[in-house]
Design an enzyme around this catalytic site. Structure first.
Site, PDB file in Angstrom:
ATOM      1  CG  HIS A  75      -2.470   0.736   0.909  1.00 54.28           C
ATOM      2  ND1 HIS A  75      -3.160   0.692   1.886  1.00 54.28           N
ATOM      3  CD2 HIS A  75      -1.985   2.256   0.687  1.00 54.28           C
ATOM      4  CE1 HIS A  75      -4.110   2.115   1.636  1.00 54.28           C
ATOM      5  NE2 HIS A  75      -3.477   2.877   0.191  1.00 54.28           N
ATOM      6  CG  PHE A  78       5.380   4.966  -5.225  1.00 54.84           C
ATOM      7  CD1 PHE A  78       5.651   5.451  -3.113  1.00 54.84           C
ATOM      8  CD2 PHE A  78       6.628   3.951  -5.337  1.00 54.84           C
ATOM      9  CE1 PHE A  78       6.101   4.358  -3.072  1.00 54.84           C
ATOM     10  CE2 PHE A  78       6.977   3.839  -4.743  1.00 54.84           C
ATOM     11  CZ  PHE A  78       7.034   3.687  -3.273  1.00 54.84           C
ATOM     12  CG  ASN A 109      -5.122   7.845  -4.449  1.00 52.06           C
ATOM     13  OD1 ASN A 109      -4.087   6.757  -4.431  1.00 52.06           O
ATOM     14  ND2 ASN A 109      -5.632   8.369  -3.522  1.00 52.06           N
ATOM     15  CG  HIS A 193      -9.563   5.053   2.222  1.00 47.96           C
ATOM     16  ND1 HIS A 193      -8.599   5.588   2.541  1.00 47.96           N
ATOM     17  CD2 HIS A 193     -10.659   5.480   3.373  1.00 47.96           C
ATOM     18  CE1 HIS A 193      -8.651   6.103   3.518  1.00 47.96           C
ATOM     19  NE2 HIS A 193     -10.330   6.375   3.743  1.00 47.96           N
ATOM     20  CG  ASP A 324      -2.086   5.139   3.346  1.00 50.00           C
ATOM     21  OD1 ASP A 324      -2.065   5.044   2.326  1.00 50.00           O
ATOM     22  OD2 ASP A 324      -2.965   5.233   4.403  1.00 50.00           O
ATOM     23  CG  HIS A 328       0.702  15.141   0.731  1.00 54.27           C
ATOM     24  ND1 HIS A 328      -0.144  14.997  -0.652  1.00 54.27           N
ATOM     25  CD2 HIS A 328      -0.252  14.226   1.597  1.00 54.27           C
ATOM     26  CE1 HIS A 328      -1.543  13.937  -0.247  1.00 54.27           C
ATOM     27  NE2 HIS A 328      -1.437  13.721   1.040  1.00 54.27           N
TER      28      HIS A 328
END
Length: 444
Positions: A75, A78, A109, A193, A324, A328
């Site tokens: 999970h 990238f 996503n 999710h 996960d 950012h």
């Protein structure tokens, strides 16, 4: 004791022989391992045979360091394509590899979202050019791509990701008819999710206007335990009704763990679950120190939830650890609880922090072998002859190391583990014995 390969994997290079000796295996035994080309050839306990020491092209004295199977991180985000200011396949796979992650499965996503076979092929081509580790990608489910999901080849497509709660990328899919259509006719795994968007929205209305938006605790109140439990139970009900193989991502609550029966292995399980290092390490009490660095979806919960997650992993209610990993820019993490972006990087430090929490055998199983069993990843996750030589050496530090942002290799340049002290360090990794990364393959 000598164990030799009977049916080795197909190799790219038979010539090069690697020997690692004076190593400590996850079960505590001392021994050695040899690899020829991309595959483990033999291993044994005690001292390495003299003929192997003499004939090896490369000899590594582990000096009693832990010899671990490469981590399979099932999970990660990238961020490529479209969000490459935050991260790239090249930057994040290299950072992950430095932390012992030799294989990863990336989420859909991105921009554009990975919702067609063409989008998936584009990611595979990018990874073939730039990835430092073995790679695979999921397809995302939307209201309009059911036919695309049905025609995918699930020997190469890892799974279908369903976002039952809104998160980065705006891929929310929570209407009942579409969800049931996805669950009813899905040949591969569905990974969810699991947060109930209706409960999240109701909490937003209930608490608005927030009396103190700078208090990150509101994130845990808005994205509540109830939202997680309701969505997880809903997904499990649909999986049971349609016989779908379901994997629940990043479980965060004690109540959710009670929904899963304990089992020693995910092999053969129709419904499985994962937990992330974030939720094993942090809780809502840590907001006062780390603020938005630990703002993520689903939110961290109470210290009691965190402690029960740890116990549930040991009991086998939770099957795997997956990061996960969601980088950012720090600028994206600025602002109050309504504006700071959710998500945090983790792959570089997942192995060492989990070795701080659990014994090496548990870590090796839950981070390497169990993900391979769960997704049917061929030839990986174990240090057995015939498996691909995805190998990690980890030393136990004489003096603990306190993690800072300066340690971070991810393109985002920061970590939620700032100030965390670890007793472990990854010394070296090998991907396919040093022959280079490959796409992962699955038994659908």
């Amino acid at each position: 004791m000598l164990i030799r390969a009977r049916t080795p994997v197909t190799l790219l290079n038979f010539a090069h022989m690697l020997l690692i000796h004076n190593a400590t295996f996850p079960d505590g035994t001392r021994g050695w391992l040899s690899a020829r080309g991309a595959a483990i050839d033999s291993r044994g306990t005690g001292d390495a045979p003299a003929q192997l020491l003499d004939s090896a092209d490369e000899t590594v004295d582990a000096r009693d360091a832990l010899l671990m199977p490469g981590v399979i991180d099932a999970h990660v985000h990238f961020r490529e394509p479209g969000l490459t200011a935050k991260a790239t396949i090249a930057s994040e796979s290299a950072a992950a590899l430095a932390g012992g992650v030799t294989s990863y499965i990336d989420m859909p996503n991105t921009v554009p979202p990975t919702v067609t076979i063409g989008d998936w092929e584009d990611k595979m081509e990018r990874a073939a050019r730039t990835s430092a580790s073995n790679y695979a990608f999921m397809l995302g489910a939307t209201a309009g791509n059911l036919a695309e999901l049905q025609r995918a080849d699930y020997t190469t497509v890892a799974a279908v990701k369903v976002f039952m709660g809104s998160s980065t990328g705006n891929m929310l899919l929570d209407d009942d008819p579409t969800l049931r259509a996805v669950f009813a006719d899905q040949p591969g795994h569905i990974v969810v999710h699991a947060e109930d968007q209706g409960i999240i929205d109701a909490n937003m209305r209930r608490f608005s206007p927030l009396p103190d938006p700078a208090d990150m605790m509101w994130h845990t109140r808005i994205r509540s335990s109830e939202a997680c439990v309701r969505a997880t139970a809903r997904a499990m009900e649909m999986a049971a009704r349609y016989g779908t193989r379901l994997h629940v991502a990043h479980v965060t609550t004690a109540a959710e763990t009670a929904l899963f029966d304990p089992a020693p292995t995910p092999a053969g399980r129709q419904i499985t679950a994962e937990v992330s290092p974030h939720h094993l390490l942090h809780c809502s009490d840590d907001y006062h120190r780390l603020g938005s660095r630990i703002k993520m979806n689903p939110a961290v919960k109470t210290a009691a939830d965190r402690d029960i997650l740890r116990r549930a992993l040991l009991e086998g209610r939770l099957d795997i650890i997956a990061t996960d990993h969601a980088p950012h820019l720090l600028a994206d993490k600025a602002g109050d609880v309504l504006h700071a972006t959710s998500g945090a990087p983790m792959a570089q430090f997942s192995l060492v922090t989990m070795l701080d929490l659990f014994d090496p055998a548990t870590v090796a199983f839950r981070m390497s072998e169990a993900p391979a069993l769960l997704f049917g990843i061929q030839g990986r996750g174990r240090l057995d002859p015939g498996c691909y030589a995805d190998i990690v050496l980890v030393e136990r530090l004489a003096e603990p190391h306190t993690i800072t942002d300066a340690d971070v290799l991810s393109l985002c340049g920061w970590t939620p583990l700032i100030g965390y002290t670890t007793r472990h360090r990854v010394i070296r990794t090998w991907v396919n014995g040093g022959t280079g990364p490959m796409p992962l393959r699955f038994d659908p």
